[in-house]
Design an enzyme around this catalytic site. Structure first.
Site, PDB file in Angstrom:
ATOM      1  CB  ALA A  44      -0.748   0.059   1.324  1.00 40.43           C
ATOM      2  CE  LYS A 126      21.963   9.196 -47.984  1.00 39.42           C
ATOM      3  NZ  LYS A 126      22.876   8.431 -46.840  1.00 39.42           N
TER       4      LYS A 126
HETATM    5  S1  IVH Z   1      15.183   9.209 -46.201  1.00 42.12           S
HETATM    6  C1  IVH Z   1      12.572   5.775 -47.404  1.00 42.12           C
HETATM    7  N1  IVH Z   1      16.274  11.677 -45.611  1.00 42.12           N
HETATM    8  O1  IVH Z   1      20.386   7.751 -45.513  1.00 42.12           O
HETATM    9  C2  IVH Z   1      13.714   6.862 -47.230  1.00 42.12           C
HETATM   10  N2  IVH Z   1      17.303   9.503 -45.390  1.00 42.12           N
HETATM   11  O2  IVH Z   1      20.612   5.680 -47.481  1.00 42.12           O
HETATM   12  C3  IVH Z   1      14.124   6.565 -46.176  1.00 42.12           C
HETATM   13  N3  IVH Z   1      19.673   9.735 -44.599  1.00 42.12           N
HETATM   14  O3  IVH Z   1      18.783   4.868 -43.618  1.00 42.12           O
HETATM   15  C4  IVH Z   1      15.406   7.588 -46.188  1.00 42.12           C
HETATM   16  N4  IVH Z   1      19.520  12.040 -44.230  1.00 42.12           N
HETATM   17  O4  IVH Z   1      19.865   6.857 -42.253  1.00 42.12           O
HETATM   18  C5  IVH Z   1      16.392  10.160 -45.937  1.00 42.12           C
HETATM   19  N5  IVH Z   1      17.191  13.399 -45.354  1.00 42.12           N
HETATM   20  C6  IVH Z   1      17.242  12.205 -45.442  1.00 42.12           C
HETATM   21  C7  IVH Z   1      18.422  11.566 -44.632  1.00 42.12           C
HETATM   22  C8  IVH Z   1      18.420  10.214 -44.917  1.00 42.12           C
HETATM   23  C9  IVH Z   1      20.434  10.730 -44.067  1.00 42.12           C
HETATM   24  C10 IVH Z   1      19.969   8.381 -44.162  1.00 42.12           C
HETATM   25  C11 IVH Z   1      18.932   7.438 -43.523  1.00 42.12           C
HETATM   26  C12 IVH Z   1      18.909   6.356 -44.351  1.00 42.12           C
HETATM   27  C13 IVH Z   1      20.017   6.588 -45.277  1.00 42.12           C
HETATM   28  C14 IVH Z   1      19.688   5.752 -46.625  1.00 42.12           C
END
Ligand code: IVH
Length: 708
Positions: A44, A126
């Site tokens: 409790a 990216k």
């Molecule tokens: S989109 C379905 N956008 O890149 C699409 N990925 O090579 C999924 N990454 O595993 C990914 N910046 O870790 C996307 N602006 C961004 C990104 C990005 C880095 C990485 C992510 C992915 C890998 C694919």
């Protein structure tokens, strides 16, 4: 003891202080109750503490995010696995402007979009980090998982919560979402470490004798995947949201709108994301990001383009592990000049002899490089690379560094030509053969003819077998495989995969035990056996991939596994292929993305009696789980369909991709094996043939209704 005071009037600081004290008190009681079996308070009283904690969290929701850190248990020694509700995919690459333009053209063709008509496509940096999926249920963070193999990642929730609760938190992940967010929302993005934070971390590591990280991405991954969340919390990791997984509702109908919604919900999003209308616009934005790159403060490895309209993304769908609606336009590789000190020969899993350049160590793109691939003898000749030369090397992202050219005017007087060996460097000194290509010409690859007799090949094969994407046996890495291969106690040797699974039995029967060898202890051996036992049940796709058949990567293995369903069926088909059975070969080649290279490699593998015997011994130790056939619910799964005439609601490519994603085979001509013909206006001979053979014929609309 709880004060019982209404938490409402507390200041956030008072609430935080009380929450922290309560959480650690509860953790102590949990430990005494669960681990020591020696509770010091009544149930409790314990419940009252819990209720008070919940009242505080209800009044101050941000405290909830910090809760599992303070209440959390000691490091578990391992991360729990999380199956992603929606797989985490990767991206295809464009290596130059022409390939980026091709992407736009390809997308338009697929959608039957007039070439000149603008099409909205986003462009964004990216980020070179690691991807993370954050699941919110009822607008509160439920768990956080790494990408893992795309289907299954690691549960890093305590680490993310610790980062969120850190005093100078940089991660920027909200603990809760606003009321307009859907009930279930999985937000995905990249975790990364800035340049300055990376340098400071390495300086601190050097001072304290800790691990020095090769680059910010490794440092980010190493920091997030700490078993002790307190270490993670001390690293200034950051996050950008750019995607999503499962969503119970969509806040927008474009990629750009989705990211704007994430920003409104409190996630950091990248300010350099833009919506473009043409390939020229995309390339202009690419160049802008490239110009910003040196001063942006974190690592980028390219620009990602994504078709903006989500409805178009859905039509475009996926190929293998990457979306058809997105691509990564990579930055050119970084280069440096260094001296070629020696050339060594490595023998791969399939016996290919690869010359490796041993270089004077040099930093390229933040990583110290001392080895680079020279591919094969022809490449050494083409480069005219001699030992002692200065060479230009390049490194792009994860790719193995390459020697791109020799600096001819810096060639030293004593540089030495390399003689490619005619015998395998292994103890057997097997002759090296140069295979003919399918055209009959001499191939570039030289192979050790020793096959399973060559210890190099066997060791590489075992490494592949135990590796993360194959059997994923923890504790059986390169070092351990080398040890077991040549173990001084013969009874404890591992020379083929099946022997991994008999190791424990053999260790029990042996007088000399593994735990008595240097580098092993009772705990590590027990852990190794547990890891091996865990893999005695294995999915068919991993099993096929692990066999190490040439040209059979993960994606191909998955396609083969799904088509065969069960191991005996696959093995029987492979043996028929080895016996040159035309029907078996045609059946395999009818599968998506499978051609001559795969069927020839399957034939080569299964004609070797030794390989077949080895696989049978292995299969005898395992339970191979039949492949899931997710498409089986679709009414067209396993059916052979033919499209003819013109289609009005979709392009031919789109129709084919859609049908295949539902498990149908799309054939080019009508035969007795055809199950269904989809005929549009203008259908001619194929329609006639179908009528003649009595094959069912439907219209495009009927087809769409069927697969809806
Ligand atoms: S989109 C379905 N956008 O890149 C699409 N990925 O090579 C999924 N990454 O595993 C990914 N910046 O870790 C996307 N602006 C961004 C990104 C990005 C880095 C990485 C992510 C992915 C890998 C694919």
């Amino acid at each position: 003891m709880p004060t019982g005071r209404d938490p409402g009037p507390l200041t956030p600081l008072e609430a935080q202080a009380e929450h922290a004290t309560l959480a650690s008190e509860i953790a102590g009681h949990d430990r005494r109750y669960h681990q020591d079996d020696a509770p010091t308070i009544s149930d409790a009283e314990y419940d009252a503490l819990r209720r008070r904690l919940e009242a505080l969290e209800a009044a101050f929701p941000h405290l909830k995010a910090a809760a599992s850190v303070s209440v959390g248990a000691a490091p578990s020694g391992k991360f729990a696995k999380v199956r992603h509700k929606v797989p985490m995919l990767s991206l295809g690459n464009a290596m130059n402007e022409a390939e980026a333009r091709d992407f736009v053209a390809r997308v338009k063709r697929f959608l039957d979009w007039p070439a000149e008509k603008p099409l909205a496509i986003t462009a964004e940096p990216k980020i070179d980090g690691l991807s993370l999926s954050l699941r919110y249920e009822s607008r509160a963070l439920a768990y956080a998982a790494t990408r893992g193999d795309g289907a299954e990642g690691e549960d890093v929730t305590p680490n993310i919560r610790a980062l969120m609760a850190a005093p100078d938190a940089t991660i920027g992940i909200p603990a809760t979402l606003p009321a307009d967010a859907p009930d279930i929302a999985e937000i995905r993005g990249e975790v990364y470490l800035g340049h300055r934070d990376f340098a400071a971390l390495n300086a601190k590591q050097a001072e304290t004798g800790g691990k020095i990280f090769a680059n910010p991405r490794n440092a980010a991954a190493g920091s997030l995947r700490q078993l002790d969340a307190r270490i993670t919390a001390s690293r200034p990791l950051r996050f950008f949201a750019y995607g999503w997984g499962e969503m119970a509702g969509m806040p927008a109908n474009t990629q750009f709108g989705m990211v704007e919604a994430f920003r409104a919900w409190g996630f950091p999003t990248n300010p350099l994301m833009a919506r473009c209308e043409s390939a020229d616009d995309l390339l202009a934005h690419y160049r802008l990001i490239e110009r910003e790159r040196p001063t942006i403060g974190y690592d980028l490895d390219g620009v990602v383009y994504k078709v903006d309209e989500l409805a178009l993304q859905a039509r475009l769908g996926f190929v293998a592990r990457a979306p058809r609606w997105a691509i990564a336009h990579k930055f050119p590789a970084e280069k440096a000049v260094t001296r070629l000190n020696a050339i060594e020969i490595q023998v791969g899993r399939t016996g290919a002899l690869t010359p490796v350049a041993k270089l004077e160590p040099i930093t390229v793109g933040g990583v110290v490089v001392s080895n680079a691939t020279l591919h094969n003898a022809d490449e050494i000749a083409r480069l005219d690379a001699r030992i002692g030369d200065f060479v230009v090397i390049q490194r792009a992202g994860d790719v193995i560094p390459q020697v791109v050219e020799v600096v001819q005017d810096r060639r030293p007087a004593g540089s030495v030509r390399f003689e490619f060996p005619t015998l395998c460097p292994c103890a057997l000194k097997t002759p090296v053969i140069r295979e003919a290509t399918s055209g009959g010409a001499e191939g570039a690859v030289r192979r050790c003819s020793g096959e399973f007799a060559c210890p190099h090949q066997r060791i590489e094969h075992l490494k592949h077998f135990a590796s993360r994407r194959a059997f994923d046996i923890e504790g059986l890495g390169e070092k351990q495989i080398a040890f077991f291969y040549d173990c001084p106690v013969e009874a404890l040797r591992i020379r083929e995969p099946a022997e991994i699974f008999t190791l424990q039995r053999r260790n029990e029967a042996s007088i000399q035990k593994i735990e008595n060898f240097e580098g092993f202890g009772k705990t590590s051996v027990a852990k190794l056996f547990a890891a091996i036992e865990e893999r005695r049940r294995i999915s068919l796709e991993r099993f096929i991939f692990a066999l190490g058949i040439r040209h059979v990567g993960e994606t191909t293995a998955k396609v083969l596994a799904r088509a065969a369903g069960e191991w005996p069926a696959f093995e029987a088909q492979a043996k028929r292929i080895a016996a040159a059975d035309a029907e078996a070969i045609a059946d395999m080649q009818a599968l998506d993305q499978i051609g001559d290279a795969v069927t020839e490699a399957v034939a080569e593998f299964f004609t070797r009696a030794e390989a077949v015997a080895m696989v049978d011994r292995l299969a005898g130790e395992l339970t191979i789980i039949p492949a899931e056939k997710p498409a089986a619910e679709s009414p067209v799964a396993g059916k052979t369909v033919v499209f003819t005439g013109s289609l009005e609601k979709m392009t031919r490519d789109e129709a084919k991709a859609r049908a295949e994603s539902l498990g149908a085979k799309v054939a080019g001509s009508v035969s007795k094996k055809t199950d269904l013909v989809i005929a549009g206006p203008g259908a001619g001979s194929k329609l006639e043939k179908a009528t003649e053979l009595g094959v069912k014929v439907i219209t495009e609309d009927e087809w769409l209704a069927l697969i809806a």
